[in-house]
Scaffold this active site. Structure first.
Site, short mmCIF file in Angstrom:
data_model
loop_
_atom_site.label_atom_id
_atom_site.label_comp_id
_atom_site.label_asym_id
_atom_site.label_seq_id
_atom_site.Cartn_x
_atom_site.Cartn_y
_atom_site.Cartn_z
N HIS A 97 0.10 -1.11 0.03
CA HIS A 97 0.00 0.04 -0.01
C HIS A 97 0.87 1.34 0.02
O HIS A 97 2.12 1.00 0.34
CB HIS A 97 -0.71 0.11 1.22
N HIS A 120 4.15 1.39 2.08
CA HIS A 120 4.95 0.42 1.97
C HIS A 120 5.55 1.08 0.39
O HIS A 120 7.46 1.61 0.45
CB HIS A 120 4.90 -0.75 1.92
N CYS A 136 0.04 -9.70 22.20
CA CYS A 136 -0.65 -9.82 20.66
C CYS A 136 -0.08 -9.63 19.03
O CYS A 136 1.11 -10.10 19.02
CB CYS A 136 -0.89 -7.46 20.27
N CYS A 142 0.73 -7.51 16.77
CA CYS A 142 2.42 -6.65 17.34
C CYS A 142 3.96 -7.80 17.25
O CYS A 142 4.63 -7.47 17.34
CB CYS A 142 2.64 -6.03 18.33
N CYS A 184 -3.91 -3.79 22.91
CA CYS A 184 -3.00 -3.12 23.17
C CYS A 184 -2.95 -1.84 22.28
O CYS A 184 -3.84 -1.52 21.88
CB CYS A 184 -2.76 -4.60 21.78
N HIS A 228 -3.16 -2.29 18.40
CA HIS A 228 -4.60 -2.70 17.89
C HIS A 228 -5.89 -2.39 18.04
O HIS A 228 -6.42 -2.55 17.70
CB HIS A 228 -3.94 -4.25 17.48
N LYS A 238 -5.87 7.15 9.93
CA LYS A 238 -5.02 5.72 9.81
C LYS A 238 -5.75 5.01 8.59
O LYS A 238 -6.95 4.73 8.72
CB LYS A 238 -4.79 4.73 10.59
N LYS A 280 -7.35 -1.88 6.12
CA LYS A 280 -8.82 -2.23 5.74
C LYS A 280 -9.64 -2.01 6.11
O LYS A 280 -11.30 -2.03 4.74
CB LYS A 280 -7.82 -3.87 5.35
N1 MSP Z 1 8.00 -6.89 8.74
C1 MSP Z 1 8.20 -5.61 9.73
C2 MSP Z 1 9.19 -5.46 9.27
C3 MSP Z 1 11.28 -5.98 9.63
S1 MSP Z 1 12.44 -4.88 9.83
C4 MSP Z 1 13.16 -6.01 9.39
C5 MSP Z 1 7.58 -5.09 9.90
N2 MSP Z 1 6.37 -4.82 8.03
S2 MSP Z 1 5.28 -3.92 8.07
O1 MSP Z 1 4.82 -4.60 6.54
O2 MSP Z 1 4.29 -3.81 8.26
O3 MSP Z 1 5.34 -3.06 7.19
C6 MSP Z 1 6.13 -1.22 8.40
C7 MSP Z 1 6.98 -0.48 7.75
O4 MSP Z 1 5.53 0.03 6.49
C8 MSP Z 1 6.90 0.55 8.12
O5 MSP Z 1 8.08 0.81 8.31
C9 MSP Z 1 6.75 2.04 6.86
O6 MSP Z 1 8.04 1.81 6.19
C10 MSP Z 1 5.70 1.67 5.91
N3 MSP Z 1 4.49 1.94 6.55
C11 MSP Z 1 3.62 1.02 6.46
N4 MSP Z 1 2.22 1.82 7.57
C12 MSP Z 1 2.79 3.17 6.39
C13 MSP Z 1 2.03 4.83 6.48
N5 MSP Z 1 0.53 4.88 6.71
N6 MSP Z 1 2.86 5.31 6.26
C14 MSP Z 1 3.64 5.25 5.55
N7 MSP Z 1 4.71 4.06 5.94
C15 MSP Z 1 4.33 3.20 6.91
O7 MSP Z 1 6.85 -4.14 10.05
#
Ligand code: MSP
Length: 642
Positions: free
Chosen positions: A21, A24, A129, A132, A146, A149, A299, A302
């Site tokens: 999304h 990412h 949780c 998390c 939590c 969440h 935020k 989904k």
């Molecule tokens: N798998 C763990 C990370 C392990 S690193 C060794 C994880 N994955 S995640 O798919 O949840 O990705 C989190 C990351 O996605 C955030 O740190 C950020 O880089 C990005 N984002 C997810 N949602 C976001 C927003 N709403 N806004 C900006 N970036 C965010 O955590």
């Protein structure tokens, strides 16, 4: 030949329980931009990304979908791998945590920490949780839920392996104090220090019994347990450099930086450094933490159905516009709201108006006066010298801000040059020079513009690679990132070769139509103004306003307008905002410094009588006079008003 300096960056290794999304896409795009920028600064670069595929969260998501965790991981990982190039992201390695190579990394590391005596077996009970993937202490829960969440965690008591993280708390605290740039921006460094200073740093539970979870990497010293997913995932950063001790690792690790959002600060700022220390490895160089993209200040989730699909954005607006927008709009470290209206507004003002118009005007002048072959300049006059000073300052600021992840401010600096070029065209008036037969001056002006646009394109390449390459091609410039160094661009002017074959015209950044609703709202606004009565607006329209609390840092009279005051206002961003306001007759400047005010923070940038203004202060007026709106009690600068 001396070896190039290195620069290494990682994105988080993304979970495979959701498709890519906006969040990412943002992290991945800015990581790519940063790495491209460092390439253009002459460095050898590495960008590691990947997917985090083990753990409860994935096992449960797979179960819900009625597929095996492996199938879910294969499908979603493939989706991430396909998405990256569509976002223009060029990575060096994509690590899947289920790969044999990564498993070997994790087991080797675990064994090392175990042999060092930093892993022990013990009993633990805690509030777990699944979202998390971690245990919470009683204190950390909010009303028993939590805090991330907002669901009740499960109380679990079981025997597990623990990593002696608490042993390193004081050492890490000192390290962060001694290395002020280790975590940036500052607010996240403060947050990490607060975690360490709370005195509550416990040892980290790093295993899950197979009786409860089998979807993980076996502990090398106990086959009845799998490794905790965070202990596994963080190590992907080393797998991405061919593993600890490899040639690649030794070359890049001293300059290794990580890029994450604020949600995963603790694992990166606390778990990871202590893990590295325990294994006898040097710490990574720097952790860079950005804020969250919100959608209408909520935020993305989904369940709310407000998740922004980056591929939809890229297909609709083009990858370069999307990348430019997200980098220009978000101030690194702060949260930002995503709207398509704001994207369109940026495209129209910055790209179509400021840059696109200028660029196509210059190409058509070169076509008209020089048959699309770059003229040779005669001699540079005062006007050119002033422009060169502006260009040098703009590029210098851009380079140093970019290097520090301050992308929005960097682009703003580059646009100082773009705006300066527009002014130069207007003032130099090449069409008049042509009419008056001043051919030397005309050649100098057209050449200067082409030469400067070449510099703009080079600096834009990290952000908008496709558009920048097209611009360079249309300016008749061969471009090879390996042969380009942005630092050289500060060394002088005149790199564009006279005689270069130019495109006759270009429409690289077309204006976009505002969605109809927006146009109608605008018309309604105009009509309301005319009749002096406020029209009813939709709630969505009100939500577009970004109102923030600001603290006035300084106030000065405008140098050449009696009615105007020039403010510097702290909005909790990287640098204070300049705001010009027509309220000089009501206040003495010295009475205002330190006051808190309400600022409309998302108005387009303007110059008011040559002074830049990036916002508006709200006031209330009646027959007794005018006051500045202020919050009822002190609020941190940047606090959102809704
Ligand atoms: N798998 C763990 C990370 C392990 S690193 C060794 C994880 N994955 S995640 O798919 O949840 O990705 C989190 C990351 O996605 C955030 O740190 C950020 O880089 C990005 N984002 C997810 N949602 C976001 C927003 N709403 N806004 C900006 N970036 C965010 O955590």
């Amino acid at each position: 030949m001396t070896a190039k300096k290195t620069f290494a960056l990682t994105t988080p290794i993304f979970y495979v329980n959701a498709k890519p999304h906006l969040g990412h896409a943002y992290t991945s795009s800015i990581a790519d931009s940063m790495v491209r920028f460092q390439r253009l600064m002459g460095k050898e670069v590495s960008l590691v990304t990947g997917t985090d595929e083990h753990g409860d969260k994935i096992a449960q998501a797979a179960e819900k979908q009625g597929v095996t965790p492996q199938k879910l991981a294969d499908d979603v990982s493939a989706l991430f791998q396909e998405t990256m190039p569509r976002l223009g992201v060029q990575f060096s390695r994509f690590i899947r945590t289920t790969s044999a190579e990564h498993k070997a990394t994790v087991q080797k590391f675990l064994q090392k920490v175990y042999d060092n005596g930093d892993i022990y077996f013990g009993e633990y009970g805690g509030h777990y949780c699944t979202g998390c993937e971690r245990f919470y202490t009683e204190k950390e829960l909010e009303n028993g839920l939590c805090p991330q969440h907002l669901v009740a965690p499960q109380y679990i008591s079981e025997k597990n392996y623990f990593f002696r993280m608490s042993k390193y708390a004081d050492w890490l605290k000192q390290y962060i104090l001694d290395n002020p740039d280790f975590i940036q921006p500052e607010r996240y460094r403060t947050e990490a220090l607060a975690l360490l200073e709370s005195g509550e740093l416990e040892d980290l539970c790093i295993s899950r019994p197979k009786s409860r979870l089998t979807w993980g990497i076996d502990l090398p010293f106990d086959k009845d347990y799998v490794c905790y997913v965070w202990f596994d995932a963080l190590l992907a950063y080393t797998t991405g450099l061919d593993g600890v001790g490899s040639e690649k690792f030794n070359k890049f690790w001293p300059n290794q930086q990580h890029l994450i959002a604020k949600d995963i600060l603790k694992p990166h700022a606390i778990f990871w450094p202590t893990m590295l220390k325990s294994a006898g490895l040097d710490l990574y160089h720097r952790l860079n933490v950005h804020g969250y993209w919100l959608v209408r200040d909520t935020k993305m989730s989904k369940s709310l159905g407000n998740v922004v699909d980056p591929l939809h954005m890229v297909t609709t607006y083009g990858v370069d516009v999307f990348r430019y927008f997200i980098m220009r709009e978000m101030h690194f470290g702060n949260d930002s709201s995503f709207t398509e209206d704001a994207l369109i507004a940026r495209q129209n003002s910055d790209l179509a108006n400021d840059l696109g118009n200028l660029y196509s005007r210059v190409l058509s002048m070169a076509a008209k006066y020089y048959n699309s072959s770059a003229p040779a300049p005669a001699s540079y006059g005062d006007r050119e010298k002033a422009l060169q000073d502006l260009a040098l300052e703009s590029m210098r600021n851009y380079q140093s801000l970019f290097d520090n992840f301050k992308f929005s401010a960097a682009l703003e600096s580059l646009w100082e040059l773009v705006r300066g070029l527009n002014k130069y065209v207007d003032v130099a008036a090449p069409w008049a020079l042509h009419k008056e037969g001043k051919s030397d001056e005309l050649a100098t002006v057209v050449y200067t513009l082409l030469d400067m646009l070449r510099k703009v394109a080079l600096h834009l390449w990290p952000v908008m690679p496709g558009s920048a390459e097209k611009m360079l091609e249309q300016l008749g410039q061969a471009f090879d990132p390996a042969q380009t160094n942005l630092a050289d661009e500060l060394g002088g002017f005149g790199q564009l070769k006279p005689g270069a074959k130019l495109a006759a015209s270009s429409n690289l950044f077309p204006r976009l139509e505002m969605p109809k609703a927006e146009e109608e709202a605008k018309d309604a606004g105009k009509a309301a103004k005319e009749s002096q009565t406020a029209a009813t607006i939709e709630f969505e329209d009100f939500q577009k306003l970004d109102l923030r609390v600001g603290t006035i840092l300084s106030v000065e009279k405008h140098p050449d307008a009696d009615k105007l005051l020039c403010f510097k206002v702290d909005l909790g961003e990287d640098k204070p905002r300049s705001i010009v306001s027509g309220i000089a007759e009501y206040f003495k400047p010295e009475d205002l410094a330190g006051k808190q005010v309400v600022v409309v923070a998302n108005l387009p940038f303007r110059k008011i009588r040559k002074v830049e203004s990036q916002g508006m202060l709200l006031t209330a007026e009646d027959e007794k006079g005018l006051t500045l709106l202020t919050p009822g009690a002190y609020k941190a600068p940047g606090s959102k008003i809704s």
